[in-house]
Design a protein around this motif. Structure first.
Motif, PDB file in Angstrom:
ATOM      1  N   UNK A 202       0.677  -1.401  -0.200  1.00  0.00           N
ATOM      2  CA  UNK A 202       0.134  -0.093   0.065  1.00  0.00           C
ATOM      3  C   UNK A 202       0.734   1.220  -0.127  1.00  0.00           C
ATOM      4  N   UNK A 203       1.851   0.983   0.872  1.00  0.00           N
ATOM      5  CA  UNK A 203       2.810   2.463   0.810  1.00  0.00           C
ATOM      6  C   UNK A 203       3.354   2.449  -0.423  1.00  0.00           C
ATOM      7  N   UNK A 204       3.907   1.466  -1.117  1.00  0.00           N
ATOM      8  CA  UNK A 204       4.412   1.730  -2.419  1.00  0.00           C
ATOM      9  C   UNK A 204       3.283   2.056  -3.460  1.00  0.00           C
ATOM     10  N   UNK A 205       2.221   1.940  -3.469  1.00  0.00           N
ATOM     11  CA  UNK A 205       1.340   2.506  -4.371  1.00  0.00           C
ATOM     12  C   UNK A 205       0.810   3.759  -4.042  1.00  0.00           C
ATOM     13  N   UNK A 206       0.983   4.326  -2.924  1.00  0.00           N
ATOM     14  CA  UNK A 206       0.882   5.593  -2.335  1.00  0.00           C
ATOM     15  C   UNK A 206       1.768   6.477  -3.083  1.00  0.00           C
ATOM     16  N   UNK A 207       3.047   5.964  -2.779  1.00  0.00           N
ATOM     17  CA  UNK A 207       4.272   6.657  -3.368  1.00  0.00           C
ATOM     18  C   UNK A 207       4.245   6.861  -4.853  1.00  0.00           C
ATOM     19  N   UNK A 208       3.648   5.827  -5.472  1.00  0.00           N
ATOM     20  CA  UNK A 208       3.821   5.681  -6.798  1.00  0.00           C
ATOM     21  C   UNK A 208       2.751   6.838  -7.218  1.00  0.00           C
ATOM     22  N   UNK A 209       1.614   6.612  -6.768  1.00  0.00           N
ATOM     23  CA  UNK A 209       0.579   7.645  -7.266  1.00  0.00           C
ATOM     24  C   UNK A 209       1.115   9.303  -6.795  1.00  0.00           C
ATOM     25  N   UNK A 210       1.841   9.282  -5.872  1.00  0.00           N
ATOM     26  CA  UNK A 210       2.327  10.660  -5.412  1.00  0.00           C
ATOM     27  C   UNK A 210       3.418  10.988  -6.697  1.00  0.00           C
ATOM     28  N   UNK A 245       9.645   5.516  -3.173  1.00  0.00           N
ATOM     29  CA  UNK A 245       9.218   4.203  -3.916  1.00  0.00           C
ATOM     30  C   UNK A 245      10.055   3.197  -4.197  1.00  0.00           C
ATOM     31  N   UNK A 246      11.324   3.349  -4.183  1.00  0.00           N
ATOM     32  CA  UNK A 246      12.407   2.464  -4.484  1.00  0.00           C
ATOM     33  C   UNK A 246      12.630   1.794  -3.330  1.00  0.00           C
ATOM     34  N   UNK A 247      12.620   2.325  -2.216  1.00  0.00           N
ATOM     35  CA  UNK A 247      12.746   1.818  -0.798  1.00  0.00           C
ATOM     36  C   UNK A 247      11.726   0.689  -0.455  1.00  0.00           C
ATOM     37  N   UNK A 248      10.532   1.358  -1.019  1.00  0.00           N
ATOM     38  CA  UNK A 248       9.335   0.534  -0.459  1.00  0.00           C
ATOM     39  C   UNK A 248       9.238  -0.725  -1.296  1.00  0.00           C
TER      40      UNK A 248
END
Length: 603
Positions: A202-210, A245-248
């Motif tokens: 979920x965190x990765x998706x949020x960062x991707x959208x951002x 996003x890379x870290x997530x």
């Protein structure tokens, strides 16, 4: 609504509503669904039948019977079952594809229509990049949810039941106990680890959208970035989002490794225990070699789909979360809606009345105070005032982008809240101050005013807007692409396209919102005369900063801090020596200074 806010970690009832929302689309094709499920059952029966036939083949090929005859019939059945398992699985997918694709199409169209029905306030607050990602993931989630729920969960349950029945029928309770125990441990471990992974995903998706929203916003404002030389600044901001996003994403892949290792360990222990039980039985002559092959084949067929359970569970849960985000767009409140029983705008001459109108975008910041005026049918009323006085808000309220906070706006004597929005907006043509064009041809952008207009009508509208002669000089003429938001055209050219588009609509009410603001004085005079000609016989609201463009209006309103402080004709207002007269004197001085500079430059 914050479109980039993380959804709650555990599925609530609101997420599961996605299943109910998709049911009508599935039931619409109930015969296809039934046929697909029938193919699924046949495929699984064939799959479980393969190790049973293999057991018989192995037992027939022992030292005594193999000398008498090769079990050709059994081998043929084995081959048929292998082929049938694959064939019916593929047929199942082919039959079900139209159901999935139709659901995706109809839901996506529903979201698209709903977004266009939402108020301007919603669209001013939204982040386009993040929202489009939410819609993209949501529509993809439909396919995931339908496919995995119907073709992964149901087959695993069916296959597990068949394997359990075979083990109980042909072997003792220990085999079923080991199998059931392993499955329970496997599922528990998978759910626990997948829940942990979901938070990371979920965190990765949020960062991707951002990151996507950041990139789109920066590219849409390309010129501003260039003006201030902030390419490196924008790249750093984008890279900061990409770095997070890379870290997530790395953490997400590492957690997948933990899940796969744990699943493999549980399966390996279970298979080893069962093989020991069978081997012991073979040594004691209570089981045959065929039984060893049967147990091994059954377990492999059971654990192969179970091996994907973590992925299936994760994808189903992610699909539900993604769908919930998209369905939350559908539940977004329509601030402006047609009332029950709303009617079409009456035909005939059209008057516009603002009756004691108050309006605020936010309760703490009121924009209009007790604004009242009337535009009789066929007359032209102008509203002037300094920036921020509330002039453009009048046009937005008349268009019903917002509803008034108090008072009434009436068209032809009918409150606009009692009129269908489509009918009201169909009667109004607007030339906005900030013209934004579609990234398409000039022809498309002008024809947008009336999509069914002929080429000849488009050309006539372009002539009336004094842009036809310019267009025909272009290498591709009317097929010239205008670029993102019309950036390939100058401000004046975009404004003329907007004027042509409004003329092509042939509306009863015209709104000119700083319609000549992007034009030079020479072009302004040419188009101003044309605007006056086309507004004849139409009820016209002119919003202007340049007072020279509204001198001939039937009535001029002076708006100051959201209040009408003066009203009258040009001559009456000059005679009153009030705010309008001061604005006129100041603009005349500016015009004279500009004329002197122009003469100096020519000399």
């Amino acid at each position: 609504m914050a479109h980039n806010s993380a959804p709650t970690q555990k599925l609530q009832g609101s997420e599961w509503r996605a299943v109910g929302a998709l049911l009508p689309y599935v039931l619409e094709y109930k015969w296809r669904v039934a046929l697909a499920l029938a193919c699924l059952i046949v495929a699984k029966l064939a799959n479980v039948g393969v190790p049973l036939i293999m057991k018989e083949v192995v037992d027939r090929l022992d030292a005594q019977t193999a000398l008498l005859a090769v079990p050709v019939a059994l081998l043929a059945i084995y081959g048929i079952l292998r082929f049938s398992a694959t064939m019916f699985a593929e047929l199942r997918d082919v039959i079900f594809v139209p159901v999935t694709q139709r659901a995706i199409r109809r839901v996506a169209l529903g979201v698209f229509r709903h977004l266009h029905s939402l108020s301007l306030r919603f669209h001013l607050d939204r982040q386009t990049g993040g929202m489009t990602r939410d819609i993209e993931r949501g529509t993809r989630g439909i396919s995931t949810l339908l496919s995995y729920l119907i073709f992964s969960i149901i087959p695993v349950v069916l296959e597990f039941a068949l394997v359990a029945a075979v083990l109980l029928a042909k072997f003792d309770w220990r085999f079923a106990a080991v199998t059931f125990g392993a499955v329970i441990v496997y599922i528990s471990f998978t759910v626990m680890i997948t829940e942990w992974r979901m938070a990371i995903r979920r965190q990765a998706n949020e960062l991707d959208s951002k990151a996507n929203a950041r990139a789109i916003d920066s590219l849409l404002n390309y010129e501003t970035v260039k003006y201030f030389g902030n390419e490196d600044f924008e790249a750093r901001r984008y890279d900061e989002n990409l770095r997070k996003y890379e870290a997530a994403a790395v953490k997400n892949e590492a957690s997948l490794g933990v899940l796969n290792i744990g699943q493999s360990f549980i399966i390996a222990v279970a298979v080893t225990l069962l093989m020991l039980l069978v081997a012991q039985g073979v040594a004691q002559k209570s089981f045959t070699l065929g039984d060893l092959v049967l147990v091994n084949g059954l377990l492999i067929q059971l654990y192969i789909p179970l091996n994907f359970l973590g992925m299936v569970y994760r994808e189903i849960k992610q699909a539900l979360l993604d769908l919930d985000r998209m369905f939350r767009l559908l539940s977004e409140h329509r601030e402006v809606e047609d009332r029950p029983g709303a009617r079409d705008l009456p035909a005939g001459p059209t008057t516009v009345e603002f009756r004691h109108v108050d309006f605020h975008y936010e309760r703490a910041r009121q924009i209009l105070f007790d604004v009242s005026f009337t535009i009789p049918a066929g007359h032209r009323v102008a509203v002037v005032g300094h920036s921020g006085s509330g002039k453009s808000t009048l046009a937005r309220l008349l268009y019903r982008f917002y509803d008034v906070s108090a008072g009434t706006i009436a068209v032809s004597g009918v409150d606009v809240r009692d009129v269908k929005q489509a009918s009201l907006r169909g009667a109004i043509g607007i030339v906005p101050q900030d013209t934004v064009l579609f990234n398409d041809s000039i022809l498309y952008n002008i024809r947008y005013g009336r999509p069914d207009a002929s080429d000849a009508e488009v050309f006539e509208a372009a002539r009336a807007a004094h842009i036809h002669d310019f267009i025909v000089t272009l290498p591709k003429g009317y097929e010239t692409m205008v670029g993102e938001r019309g950036l390939k055209l100058s401000g004046g050219e975009k404004q003329r396209v907007a004027i042509a588009r409004a003329l092509l609509k042939n509306p009863r009410i015209l709104i000119f919102d700083e319609a000549t603001s992007a034009l030079d004085s020479r072009a302004e005079k040419a188009i101003q005369a044309e605007l006056e000609r086309i507004s004849e016989g139409r009820t016209t609201l002119v919003i202007a900063h340049r007072l020279s463009t509204v001198m001939d209006a039937d009535q001029i309103l002076v708006l100051q801090h959201g209040r009408v402080v003066e009203r009258g004709t040009h001559a009456q207002l000059l005679e009153a020596q009030g705010e309008y007269a001061r604005m006129w004197a100041l603009q005349q001085q500016q015009a004279e200074a500009a004329a002197v500079l122009e003469q100096t430059a020519d000399a």
